[in-house]
Design a protein around this motif. Sequence first.
Motif, PDB file in Angstrom:
ATOM      1  N   LEU B 253       0.838  -1.201   0.000  1.00  0.00           N
ATOM      2  CA  LEU B 253       0.000   0.000   0.000  1.00  0.00           C
ATOM      3  C   LEU B 253       0.876   1.256   0.000  1.00  0.00           C
ATOM      4  CD1 LEU B 253      -2.826   1.261   0.138  1.00  0.00           C
ATOM      5  CD2 LEU B 253      -2.653   1.194   2.633  1.00  0.00           C
ATOM      6  N   PHE B 254       1.976   1.211   0.743  1.00  0.00           N
ATOM      7  CA  PHE B 254       2.898   2.343   0.795  1.00  0.00           C
ATOM      8  C   PHE B 254       3.458   2.637  -0.600  1.00  0.00           C
ATOM      9  CE2 PHE B 254       7.172   4.064   1.269  1.00  0.00           C
ATOM     10  CZ  PHE B 254       6.956   5.127   2.140  1.00  0.00           C
ATOM     11  N   VAL B 255       3.919   1.586  -1.278  1.00  0.00           N
ATOM     12  CA  VAL B 255       4.510   1.753  -2.613  1.00  0.00           C
ATOM     13  C   VAL B 255       3.465   2.275  -3.593  1.00  0.00           C
ATOM     14  CG1 VAL B 255       5.536   0.510  -4.572  1.00  0.00           C
ATOM     15  CG2 VAL B 255       6.292   0.010  -2.241  1.00  0.00           C
ATOM     16  N   LEU B 256       2.266   1.703  -3.530  1.00  0.00           N
ATOM     17  CA  LEU B 256       1.184   2.116  -4.429  1.00  0.00           C
ATOM     18  C   LEU B 256       0.833   3.592  -4.201  1.00  0.00           C
ATOM     19  CD1 LEU B 256      -0.781   0.925  -6.543  1.00  0.00           C
ATOM     20  CD2 LEU B 256      -2.381   0.493  -4.678  1.00  0.00           C
ATOM     21  N   THR B 257       0.808   3.996  -2.942  1.00  0.00           N
ATOM     22  CA  THR B 257       0.468   5.383  -2.609  1.00  0.00           C
ATOM     23  C   THR B 257       1.522   6.351  -3.143  1.00  0.00           C
ATOM     24  OG1 THR B 257      -0.607   4.614  -0.601  1.00  0.00           O
ATOM     25  CG2 THR B 257      -0.092   6.957  -0.710  1.00  0.00           C
ATOM     26  N   ILE B 258       2.792   6.023  -2.929  1.00  0.00           N
ATOM     27  CA  ILE B 258       3.866   6.899  -3.408  1.00  0.00           C
ATOM     28  C   ILE B 258       3.816   6.997  -4.934  1.00  0.00           C
ATOM     29  CG2 ILE B 258       6.386   7.147  -3.596  1.00  0.00           C
ATOM     30  CD1 ILE B 258       5.390   7.867  -0.824  1.00  0.00           C
ATOM     31  N   ALA B 259       3.557   5.865  -5.596  1.00  0.00           N
ATOM     32  CA  ALA B 259       3.505   5.867  -7.068  1.00  0.00           C
ATOM     33  C   ALA B 259       2.333   6.724  -7.562  1.00  0.00           C
ATOM     34  CB  ALA B 259       3.381   4.447  -7.589  1.00  0.00           C
ATOM     35  N   ALA B 260       1.161   6.542  -6.937  1.00  0.00           N
ATOM     36  CA  ALA B 260      -0.023   7.297  -7.383  1.00  0.00           C
ATOM     37  C   ALA B 260       0.155   8.792  -7.095  1.00  0.00           C
ATOM     38  CB  ALA B 260      -1.275   6.764  -6.682  1.00  0.00           C
ATOM     39  N   LEU B 261       0.729   9.106  -5.945  1.00  0.00           N
ATOM     40  CA  LEU B 261       0.957  10.517  -5.605  1.00  0.00           C
ATOM     41  C   LEU B 261       1.952  11.143  -6.583  1.00  0.00           C
ATOM     42  CD1 LEU B 261       0.488  12.904  -3.665  1.00  0.00           C
ATOM     43  CD2 LEU B 261       2.405  12.062  -2.310  1.00  0.00           C
ATOM     44  N   SER B 262       3.000  10.388  -6.930  1.00  0.00           N
ATOM     45  CA  SER B 262       3.990  10.897  -7.891  1.00  0.00           C
ATOM     46  C   SER B 262       3.314  11.200  -9.222  1.00  0.00           C
ATOM     47  CB  SER B 262       5.098   9.862  -8.108  1.00  0.00           C
ATOM     48  OG  SER B 262       5.654   9.489  -6.891  1.00  0.00           O
ATOM     49  N   ALA B 263       2.499  10.263  -9.682  1.00  0.00           N
ATOM     50  CA  ALA B 263       1.811  10.456 -10.971  1.00  0.00           C
ATOM     51  C   ALA B 263       0.911  11.682 -10.910  1.00  0.00           C
ATOM     52  CB  ALA B 263       1.003   9.221 -11.320  1.00  0.00           C
ATOM     53  N   GLY B 316      -3.814  15.036   0.301  1.00  0.00           N
ATOM     54  CA  GLY B 316      -4.663  14.648   1.427  1.00  0.00           C
ATOM     55  C   GLY B 316      -4.994  13.162   1.350  1.00  0.00           C
ATOM     56  N   ALA B 317      -5.393  12.714   0.157  1.00  0.00           N
ATOM     57  CA  ALA B 317      -5.693  11.289  -0.033  1.00  0.00           C
ATOM     58  C   ALA B 317      -4.457  10.450   0.279  1.00  0.00           C
ATOM     59  CB  ALA B 317      -6.145  11.056  -1.471  1.00  0.00           C
ATOM     60  N   ALA B 318      -3.299  10.949  -0.178  1.00  0.00           N
ATOM     61  CA  ALA B 318      -2.043  10.231   0.086  1.00  0.00           C
ATOM     62  C   ALA B 318      -1.762  10.192   1.585  1.00  0.00           C
ATOM     63  CB  ALA B 318      -0.887  10.900  -0.647  1.00  0.00           C
ATOM     64  N   GLY B 319      -2.092  11.287   2.281  1.00  0.00           N
ATOM     65  CA  GLY B 319      -1.874  11.349   3.728  1.00  0.00           C
ATOM     66  C   GLY B 319      -2.631  10.223   4.430  1.00  0.00           C
ATOM     67  N   ARG B 320      -3.897  10.055   4.066  1.00  0.00           N
ATOM     68  CA  ARG B 320      -4.706   9.014   4.723  1.00  0.00           C
ATOM     69  C   ARG B 320      -4.174   7.612   4.399  1.00  0.00           C
ATOM     70  NH1 ARG B 320     -11.045  10.971   5.018  1.00  0.00           N
ATOM     71  NH2 ARG B 320     -10.591  12.573   6.585  1.00  0.00           N
ATOM     72  N   LEU B 321      -3.810   7.431   3.126  1.00  0.00           N
ATOM     73  CA  LEU B 321      -3.297   6.107   2.743  1.00  0.00           C
ATOM     74  C   LEU B 321      -1.960   5.812   3.408  1.00  0.00           C
ATOM     75  CD1 LEU B 321      -4.160   5.938  -1.059  1.00  0.00           C
ATOM     76  CD2 LEU B 321      -5.066   4.495   0.751  1.00  0.00           C
ATOM     77  N   LEU B 322      -1.125   6.852   3.502  1.00  0.00           N
ATOM     78  CA  LEU B 322       0.184   6.641   4.132  1.00  0.00           C
ATOM     79  C   LEU B 322       0.024   6.341   5.620  1.00  0.00           C
ATOM     80  CD1 LEU B 322       2.394   9.360   2.393  1.00  0.00           C
ATOM     81  CD2 LEU B 322       2.610   6.886   2.189  1.00  0.00           C
ATOM     82  N   ALA B 323      -0.992   6.951   6.259  1.00  0.00           N
ATOM     83  CA  ALA B 323      -1.246   6.661   7.671  1.00  0.00           C
ATOM     84  C   ALA B 323      -1.564   5.178   7.833  1.00  0.00           C
ATOM     85  CB  ALA B 323      -2.399   7.519   8.173  1.00  0.00           C
ATOM     86  N   ASP B 324      -2.414   4.660   6.950  1.00  0.00           N
ATOM     87  CA  ASP B 324      -2.744   3.232   7.010  1.00  0.00           C
ATOM     88  C   ASP B 324      -1.524   2.377   6.691  1.00  0.00           C
ATOM     89  OD1 ASP B 324      -5.282   4.013   7.572  1.00  0.00           O
ATOM     90  OD2 ASP B 324      -6.244   3.025   5.858  1.00  0.00           O
ATOM     91  N   ALA B 325      -0.775   2.808   5.655  1.00  0.00           N
ATOM     92  CA  ALA B 325       0.360   2.000   5.200  1.00  0.00           C
ATOM     93  C   ALA B 325       1.473   1.971   6.247  1.00  0.00           C
ATOM     94  CB  ALA B 325       0.898   2.553   3.887  1.00  0.00           C
ATOM     95  N   LEU B 326       1.752   3.108   6.869  1.00  0.00           N
ATOM     96  CA  LEU B 326       2.854   3.164   7.835  1.00  0.00           C
ATOM     97  C   LEU B 326       2.514   2.403   9.116  1.00  0.00           C
ATOM     98  CD1 LEU B 326       3.963   6.870   7.303  1.00  0.00           C
ATOM     99  CD2 LEU B 326       5.362   4.853   6.863  1.00  0.00           C
ATOM    100  N   THR B 327       1.244   2.515   9.572  1.00  0.00           N
ATOM    101  CA  THR B 327       0.864   1.832  10.814  1.00  0.00           C
ATOM    102  C   THR B 327       0.547   0.361  10.565  1.00  0.00           C
ATOM    103  OG1 THR B 327      -1.436   2.463  10.467  1.00  0.00           O
ATOM    104  CG2 THR B 327      -0.099   3.925  11.853  1.00  0.00           C
ATOM    105  N   GLY B 328       0.185   0.035   9.318  1.00  0.00           N
ATOM    106  CA  GLY B 328      -0.254  -1.330   9.030  1.00  0.00           C
ATOM    107  C   GLY B 328      -1.638  -1.590   9.567  1.00  0.00           C
ATOM    108  N   ASP B 329      -2.335  -0.505   9.920  1.00  0.00           N
ATOM    109  CA  ASP B 329      -3.660  -0.594  10.523  1.00  0.00           C
ATOM    110  C   ASP B 329      -4.664   0.049   9.555  1.00  0.00           C
ATOM    111  OD1 ASP B 329      -5.658  -0.869  12.332  1.00  0.00           O
ATOM    112  OD2 ASP B 329      -4.912   0.649  13.760  1.00  0.00           O
ATOM    113  N   THR B 330      -5.931  -0.379   9.637  1.00  0.00           N
ATOM    114  CA  THR B 330      -6.926   0.246   8.770  1.00  0.00           C
ATOM    115  C   THR B 330      -7.568   1.403   9.534  1.00  0.00           C
ATOM    116  OG1 THR B 330      -7.305  -1.901   7.785  1.00  0.00           O
ATOM    117  CG2 THR B 330      -8.898  -0.194   7.256  1.00  0.00           C
ATOM    118  N   ILE B 331      -6.883   2.527   9.535  1.00  0.00           N
ATOM    119  CA  ILE B 331      -7.398   3.689  10.274  1.00  0.00           C
ATOM    120  C   ILE B 331      -8.442   4.403   9.431  1.00  0.00           C
ATOM    121  CG2 ILE B 331      -6.757   5.906  11.301  1.00  0.00           C
ATOM    122  CD1 ILE B 331      -3.939   4.670  11.767  1.00  0.00           C
TER     123      ILE B 331
END
Lengths: 299, 362
Positions: B253-263, B316-331
Amino acid sequence: MSTIAAPPAPNAATGPHRGTPSIQVRDLVKTYGQVHAVNGISFDVYPGEVFGFLGHNGAGKTTTIRMLTGRTHPTGGTGTIGGFDISRQRDRIKPLINLVFEDANLYERFTGLQNLEIFADLYGVPRSRAAELLRTVRLEDAARRKVKTYSSGMKQRLLIARSLINEPKVLFLDEPTRGLDPTSARELRDLIRGLRESGTTVFLTTHYMEEADELCDRVAFLSAGNIVALDTPRQLKLQHGQRTVAVSLRDGSEHVVGLDDADGAARVEGWMRDGQVVTLHSQEGTLEDVFIALAGRAL
Amino acid sequence: MRFNPRAVMTIFRKDLVDAIRDGRVAIALLLPILIGVSYSYLFNDDFTDETPSYRMVVTPDWPAELNEQFLVASGDAVEVRIDTFATVEDVEERLRDGNADLGLILPPDLVTALSAGQQPAITVVTPATATAGTSYLLGVLDGSLRTVAGQELPAALTVQAAGEPEPSLFDRIGIRNYMLMFSMVFLVGMIAVFAIPIILTEEIEKKTLDALVMIASYTDVMIGKALVGLVYIAVATAITLTLAQASPGDLPLFVLTIAALSASLLGFGLLFGGLFKSANQLNTWGSFILFPIIIPTFLSVVPGIVGDIAAAFPTGAAGRLLADALTGDTIFGNAALYIGIMLVWAVGGFLLLGWQLRRRQA
């Protein structure tokens, strides 16, 4: 042959060239809003011809080059290079042409060799061509130096080497000798003659009238987006330049007399009859005189 | 919008090497890495779970009966450490040095005296400035002495919690992950809307772009530069995570988020780069552009409408996804929605870029 003030008809080639034109332009127009940068120009340029395109700043020279090199779309009219349409077949034209830019638009943090290798890769030609061209423009000793350390003359020579990387059929040169020392400028003119001999079509813009006179098979004068004259330099001078004679008399005086002026001709005749003439030299008008006569002011 | 892979790869290789030699680009790459690494060490979540720990020093002995009562009275809320020393000087030294919250000088046979109701004298030594531990330990000591002396306490207190505490979103993310999340978005933002546009603007300023498009297309140039951006982002992200010793709980999820945010940001970055005439001009104004890009990340974790509006922006969307990805939790969940938001912005950015390129050629 006569000088043309209006766009020539397609078969009105005004030079010694015949056959399929390398560049064919018909009623080419470019407008930016209300500004008519190029106003319906027409001309042909033939293989192996050096074609001069002269005009003041803002006359439409660069805009014409931009259209012909596919960097901007014409507003109207047509143009072909090597038989390919400049609007619809740009991808076919690009490998056939190249351009020496007015500005030294080089990658300054790369070496001279790397600059050429980048463009060798872009054109899909062997990288060995880069070293070969550096020798041609006498930059082989500076090949591995960063371009930011080059003098302006060296940069100009590198620009010329870059423009030859793809062995273009049509080479556009935008003020190529600007900023060059006399020796480098002469070398460049020799290079242009060599290109002409090898069959390359050269489209040259320059502010140096002597250079145009010396190099160009034909020249077009551009003024306010219109071609106001197009012919060989000699024909233009004969047609529009004033024929004069410089006369030295026995009493030490010197006179320049217009031969197209009936009164002047009578004066020369009188001096000769009276045996007063020591020397008499006929003089042609210069290309610059022609340009001033047609475009209103000097370049 | 045709492109030539050979031209794209040539431009990509050129920029990959050349850009890093530009001081402005090098700083734009290094700054977010430094921020990410330093934040991850400066902001640590360990203190939030820390149990208060107090130390009491005693001389000459600490009776077992009193110790038993003391531990019962102190409960589990605090950690109490009791050390005994041979001399009064030793005790006083610990308090002077700030190494203890309370000191006791006990008489001999304290327990016997207490049981006999003899009111034995105990000397209490406090630090020069009393701590929270000083008051706490004194309170516990009073109750313990009463019990050992056989006195009845006025009431039997039973303590119970009203329910399990509900951690806030911020608590669930944790300060370290929050700062890492910001650092990652900042890193992508700096490269996509600052470093890569500088490369493009410099090509426009020096007119090397004109030379490139003699054979390549504007599309080739943009794709080449976007690829450089993706590589720089990938490398900088890996360096930041390694140096920060951070390991995302949900790596895919972390990798996908960084890729989508970059795009989503690269298209706008290149569009932005095309608006400036010189790299210095962009260098001046670029920082102002970064603010609105970063702000949605901060706000995305705010509950309610503010957070939801922030999450409609790619950062903002990346922020929420990164929160989930970094914690490994579905926040926050809704990964597909947030990826979709970023992709819509990516398409919008590249469509606008295409429009700008057509105008450039018109």
